[in-house]
Motif scaffolding. Structure first.
Motif, PDB file in Angstrom:
ATOM      1  N   GLY A   1     -26.909   7.168 -38.652  1.00  0.00           N
ATOM      2  CA  GLY A   1     -26.568   7.602 -40.004  1.00  0.00           C
ATOM      3  C   GLY A   1     -25.168   7.222 -40.454  1.00  0.00           C
ATOM      4  O   GLY A   1     -24.763   7.575 -41.564  1.00  0.00           O
ATOM      5  N   SER A   2     -24.423   6.471 -39.650  1.00  0.00           N
ATOM      6  CA  SER A   2     -23.002   6.264 -39.949  1.00  0.00           C
ATOM      7  C   SER A   2     -22.786   5.427 -41.211  1.00  0.00           C
ATOM      8  O   SER A   2     -21.727   5.494 -41.826  1.00  0.00           O
ATOM      9  CB  SER A   2     -22.279   5.630 -38.758  1.00  0.00           C
ATOM     10  N   PHE A   3     -23.786   4.636 -41.630  1.00  0.00           N
ATOM     11  CA  PHE A   3     -23.664   3.904 -42.886  1.00  0.00           C
ATOM     12  C   PHE A   3     -24.374   4.636 -44.026  1.00  0.00           C
ATOM     13  O   PHE A   3     -24.046   4.452 -45.181  1.00  0.00           O
ATOM     14  CB  PHE A   3     -24.243   2.492 -42.767  1.00  0.00           C
ATOM     15  N   ALA A   4     -25.386   5.426 -43.657  1.00  0.00           N
ATOM     16  CA  ALA A   4     -26.169   6.126 -44.673  1.00  0.00           C
ATOM     17  C   ALA A   4     -25.417   7.362 -45.168  1.00  0.00           C
ATOM     18  O   ALA A   4     -25.736   7.907 -46.229  1.00  0.00           O
ATOM     19  CB  ALA A   4     -27.536   6.529 -44.108  1.00  0.00           C
ATOM     20  N   GLY A   5     -24.425   7.791 -44.402  1.00  0.00           N
ATOM     21  CA  GLY A   5     -23.648   8.943 -44.838  1.00  0.00           C
ATOM     22  C   GLY A   5     -24.347  10.270 -44.629  1.00  0.00           C
ATOM     23  O   GLY A   5     -24.057  11.256 -45.309  1.00  0.00           O
ATOM     24  N   ARG A   6     -25.306  10.297 -43.726  1.00  0.00           N
ATOM     25  CA  ARG A   6     -25.983  11.547 -43.369  1.00  0.00           C
ATOM     26  C   ARG A   6     -26.514  11.378 -41.960  1.00  0.00           C
ATOM     27  O   ARG A   6     -26.516  10.265 -41.424  1.00  0.00           O
ATOM     28  CB  ARG A   6     -27.134  11.847 -44.335  1.00  0.00           C
ATOM     29  N   GLU A   7     -26.945  12.462 -41.348  1.00  0.00           N
ATOM     30  CA  GLU A   7     -27.450  12.335 -39.995  1.00  0.00           C
ATOM     31  C   GLU A   7     -28.863  11.740 -40.030  1.00  0.00           C
ATOM     32  O   GLU A   7     -29.706  12.188 -40.808  1.00  0.00           O
ATOM     33  CB  GLU A   7     -27.467  13.699 -39.319  1.00  0.00           C
ATOM     34  N   VAL A   8     -29.103  10.734 -39.230  1.00  0.00           N
ATOM     35  CA  VAL A   8     -30.425  10.102 -39.157  1.00  0.00           C
ATOM     36  C   VAL A   8     -30.865  10.137 -37.693  1.00  0.00           C
ATOM     37  O   VAL A   8     -30.522   9.256 -36.907  1.00  0.00           O
ATOM     38  CB  VAL A   8     -30.385   8.650 -39.678  1.00  0.00           C
ATOM     39  N   PRO A   9     -31.617  11.175 -37.325  1.00  0.00           N
ATOM     40  CA  PRO A   9     -31.984  11.327 -35.913  1.00  0.00           C
ATOM     41  C   PRO A   9     -32.812  10.147 -35.418  1.00  0.00           C
ATOM     42  O   PRO A   9     -33.708   9.669 -36.124  1.00  0.00           O
ATOM     43  CB  PRO A   9     -32.801  12.622 -35.882  1.00  0.00           C
ATOM     44  N   THR A  10     -32.510   9.697 -34.225  1.00  0.00           N
ATOM     45  CA  THR A  10     -33.131   8.474 -33.706  1.00  0.00           C
ATOM     46  C   THR A  10     -33.292   8.569 -32.192  1.00  0.00           C
ATOM     47  O   THR A  10     -32.436   9.120 -31.503  1.00  0.00           O
ATOM     48  CB  THR A  10     -32.232   7.256 -34.030  1.00  0.00           C
ATOM     49  N   VAL A  11     -34.404   8.020 -31.709  1.00  0.00           N
ATOM     50  CA  VAL A  11     -34.564   7.868 -30.266  1.00  0.00           C
ATOM     51  C   VAL A  11     -34.939   6.417 -30.007  1.00  0.00           C
ATOM     52  O   VAL A  11     -35.682   5.820 -30.790  1.00  0.00           O
ATOM     53  CB  VAL A  11     -35.628   8.851 -29.712  1.00  0.00           C
ATOM     54  N   GLY A  12     -34.410   5.841 -28.934  1.00  0.00           N
ATOM     55  CA  GLY A  12     -34.717   4.439 -28.712  1.00  0.00           C
ATOM     56  C   GLY A  12     -34.334   3.950 -27.334  1.00  0.00           C
ATOM     57  O   GLY A  12     -33.786   4.686 -26.511  1.00  0.00           O
ATOM     58  N   THR A  13     -34.653   2.673 -27.130  1.00  0.00           N
ATOM     59  CA  THR A  13     -34.359   2.031 -25.858  1.00  0.00           C
ATOM     60  C   THR A  13     -34.141   0.545 -26.103  1.00  0.00           C
ATOM     61  O   THR A  13     -34.378   0.056 -27.216  1.00  0.00           O
ATOM     62  CB  THR A  13     -35.516   2.251 -24.855  1.00  0.00           C
ATOM     63  N   ALA A  14     -33.679  -0.160 -25.094  1.00  0.00           N
ATOM     64  CA  ALA A  14     -33.529  -1.617 -25.198  1.00  0.00           C
ATOM     65  C   ALA A  14     -33.867  -2.234 -23.848  1.00  0.00           C
ATOM     66  O   ALA A  14     -33.315  -1.836 -22.824  1.00  0.00           O
ATOM     67  CB  ALA A  14     -32.112  -1.978 -25.613  1.00  0.00           C
ATOM     68  N   PHE A  15     -34.800  -3.167 -23.856  1.00  0.00           N
ATOM     69  CA  PHE A  15     -35.124  -3.927 -22.646  1.00  0.00           C
ATOM     70  C   PHE A  15     -34.174  -5.115 -22.561  1.00  0.00           C
ATOM     71  O   PHE A  15     -34.094  -5.903 -23.509  1.00  0.00           O
ATOM     72  CB  PHE A  15     -36.544  -4.472 -22.711  1.00  0.00           C
ATOM     73  N   GLY A  16     -33.466  -5.254 -21.447  1.00  0.00           N
ATOM     74  CA  GLY A  16     -32.631  -6.435 -21.242  1.00  0.00           C
ATOM     75  C   GLY A  16     -33.475  -7.557 -20.660  1.00  0.00           C
ATOM     76  O   GLY A  16     -34.029  -7.435 -19.570  1.00  0.00           O
TER      77      GLY A  16
END
Lengths: 431, 431
Positions: free
Chosen positions: B306-321
């Motif tokens: 949310g740092s660009f949206a200006g509000r909290e945007v809850p998120t869950v995620g992962t990244a495969f290397g």
């Protein structure tokens, strides 16, 4: 702290809808290339600045340069210089002829204009290490089959040879130091027409005696063998040019052998394509509607790829510009309807039925059906709206009654129809 | 002029053999993600420097910066900051929950060491916009199914929750200003073991009264419900920590609903994973052999996106290397034998039979068989050697006798056997 959200100018984000078309283009090009035995390769986007130095002429100012510690680096300008580097760097790991394809972005600080981007993706393919007409024809065949598979019906691949135009200048009696003016004038044919070329030649100090046969020559068109015959006749006095016409004839014969449909190509004596780079056959795929001119081009360039290997490494190749294909295909309505949008959306009827909904979603996925599950037991209307916004075709509901009866409600979000289906038959019903 | 051929240090070229494994990994990850309804997205590799500013702490020095004209730019450090920018930039084009995947390179000026690259590719997936345990479980399910589809059999996904460790520090009576020392010590568990953690805690001025229950807690392991029960018991006095354990229990139940096999996950109270970034459930996939520790990790991070949206945007995620998967799969022999190397190599018996050879190649391609054609009528032995070097399985010969009889000689380059096959039956015979 809220930061400003802005893409760097001249570069683009691709959200799912556009991205799916790009994936489809990329997948189609890969399949065709692999069908012809091309092999995948990938190089870093960052190169030493010295790798690019001296290869781009006036375009050097378009290079994105960077420095990290003491290392002077650059973002690649195209994938061709990197291919040349690879050929020089791994002499023992590559067997020639090397048919390679490579997909990825390159960077140029272009002035911004419609359809031109500072980060652009290309699908390159080249046959490296052999000077062969079969190789020339194969690249043209891959272009033709790729465009056909992407849904283009009105494309045509124009063929010419670098030595045809230099021979033309010689035969017309243009002094060697003026020859490049001839090429430049011919290269503008598509934009300025035959009259324009004529006046460019005059302005360049090329007399009417030379200009007249040049203009006559570049307007030759029609049936392939007739054009080749006319070219032979006019260039017969110049040995190298005559050989170039014979080469073109050989490529045309090989295109037939390779099963390329006759209407897919033509010999076009006016095709120039930046002659300093190419050394043999050149080609360009054009479409008439929309009137955007060239879709992509390529040809034989026997000198660049050996620049790191320290010897001549004959090469023929092409590059598909992904953004250009994407824009033209969208304008022509060629984007496939059958997208990869998820097929099913499993709603959650209520908190106590969440587990049942997720088990159904897992069953559908196991059966190969792309399935989104709702993340919380919202109002059903809200869930259906979400499904619709994602472009999902079928919404599934498991309520208490359905659960008891071992059924699932399947709602077609396009037609609005809904029906109950036995749970064991749902996957089949969605296919 | 011969230039020096050298890849920029810390970055890598991928020739066909390695590239095929990368493509296989990428294809498998994409298929699983799409099966769960994740959608593709792509952002430029170049961002304004200001987009990355203030997001990476000490790691800012690893950023590759560049300037073009007046524009101060940077190569992206990961794909997460770009996702946050996109969420802020297109408020009307994205519907939440937004499940997106993204594949591409990022750049960090890391010190060079084995398996760590300055250009590295990640396959990111995130569920953006909803604080939901179903979302947490879905990401874990995608990881599990992806690793299984890639051929891993001995992986395990460890689960924990950010508030479990902060609750642990509170319950053990560690003053808030010392809590980060607790996390740091626990984060080193895999490297230094239980004794090491104990002595780190002492060195950090954490008394034995606090250290003993912490060490006991992080060594809890075993059957999932038993571990959850033990955690509840020990953290019962702390409301937030208790809720975190309940959340973990809910995720475990949802993993069952989603069909994730029980042996594929475990609750691991010792899992820390850089706690400042994550806000909820965290997870990490590990394998025991080879002893490389973590394959990949992820979790819920509700503040960054949310740092660009200006509000909290809850998120869950992962990244495969991708490089890590590639290295481990190669070590474990998981690279699929069935590669995309071309299946057939059509030799050219002699110049006058070239057309026949190319027509055969075209027929095979039309039948869906990846086919390389020789480019010139070399000695047969040389052509067979080329086919073998490319990893092609079958070489085909059409000599004058075969042509008369309407047959093709099919030579299996692996077994050395060869036989004559009726031309119409060749495609079928190669399948």
């Amino acid at each position: 702290m809220t930061s400003r959200a802005q893409t760097y100018k001249g570069m683009k984000d691709y959200l799912p809808r556009e991205m799916r078309l790009r994936q489809y283009i990329m997948k189609t090009l890969t399949e065709v290339a692999e069908r012809y035995g091309f092999e995948p390769m990938q190089t870093p986007i960052v190169e030493y600045e010295s790798t690019l130095a001296g290869k781009l002429g006036d375009d050097e100012k378009l290079i994105y340069r960077l420095q990290y510690g003491d290392d002077r680096l650059a973002l690649r300008y195209d994938q061709t210089v990197s291919l040349a580097r690879v050929v020089g760097q791994y002499p023992n790991d590559i067997t020639f002829p090397f048919r390679r394809y490579a997909f990825g972005p390159s960077y140029r600080g272009e002035r911004q204009q419609r359809g031109r981007f500072r980060e652009f993706y290309q699908f390159d393919l080249d046959i490296v290490g052999v000077d062969s007409r079969v190789a020339d024809a194969e690249v043209v065949a891959v272009i033709s089959e790729s465009l056909a598979r992407l849904g283009f019906t009105n494309y045509r691949i124009l063929l010419n040879h670098r030595e045809v135009l230099s021979g033309l200048a010689r035969v017309a009696g243009v002094p060697e130091e003026q020859a490049s003016q001839v090429y430049r004038a011919i290269d503008k044919f598509d934009k300025i027409g035959v009259e324009g070329v004529h006046s460019e030649l005059s302005k360049g100090g090329i007399g009417e005696d030379a200009a007249a046969p040049i203009v006559e020559f570049i307007t030759l068109e029609g049936e392939v063998q007739a054009v080749l015959g006319a070219m032979r006749e006019r260039l017969g006095a110049d040995e190298r040019a005559l050989q170039a016409v014979l080469d073109l004839g050989a490529v045309v014969q090989l295109l037939q052998d390779l099963g390329v449909p006759e209407e897919a190509y033509a010999v076009a004596p006016r095709l120039a394509r930046g002659l300093s780079y190419y050394t043999g056959v050149v080609f360009e795929a054009v479409i008439e509607q929309p009137p955007i001119g060239s879709l992509l081009g390529g040809g034989r360039y026997d000198r660049l790829i050996g620049s790191f290997a320290g010897r001549e490494v004959p090469t023929v190749g092409t590059a598909f510009g992904i953004e250009r294909l994407q824009i033209v295909m969208t304008e022509l309505g060629l984007a496939p309807e059958e997208s990869t949008a998820p097929r099913a959306f499993v709603t959650i009827f209520g908190a106590e039925l969440q587990g049942d909904a997720l088990r159904l979603a897992a069953e559908l996925r196991a059966a190969g059906i792309p399935t989104v599950a709702a993340l919380q037991p919202d109002k059903l209307g809200k869930q259906l709206k979400e499904a619709d916004a994602k472009g999902v075709r079928y919404a599934l509901v498991v309520g208490p009654d359905e659960l008891t009866r071992g059924e699932v409600v399947v709602k077609d979000l396009r037609s609005g129809e809904q029906r109950s289906v036995a749970r064991a038959a749902v996957a089949e019903a969605l296919k």
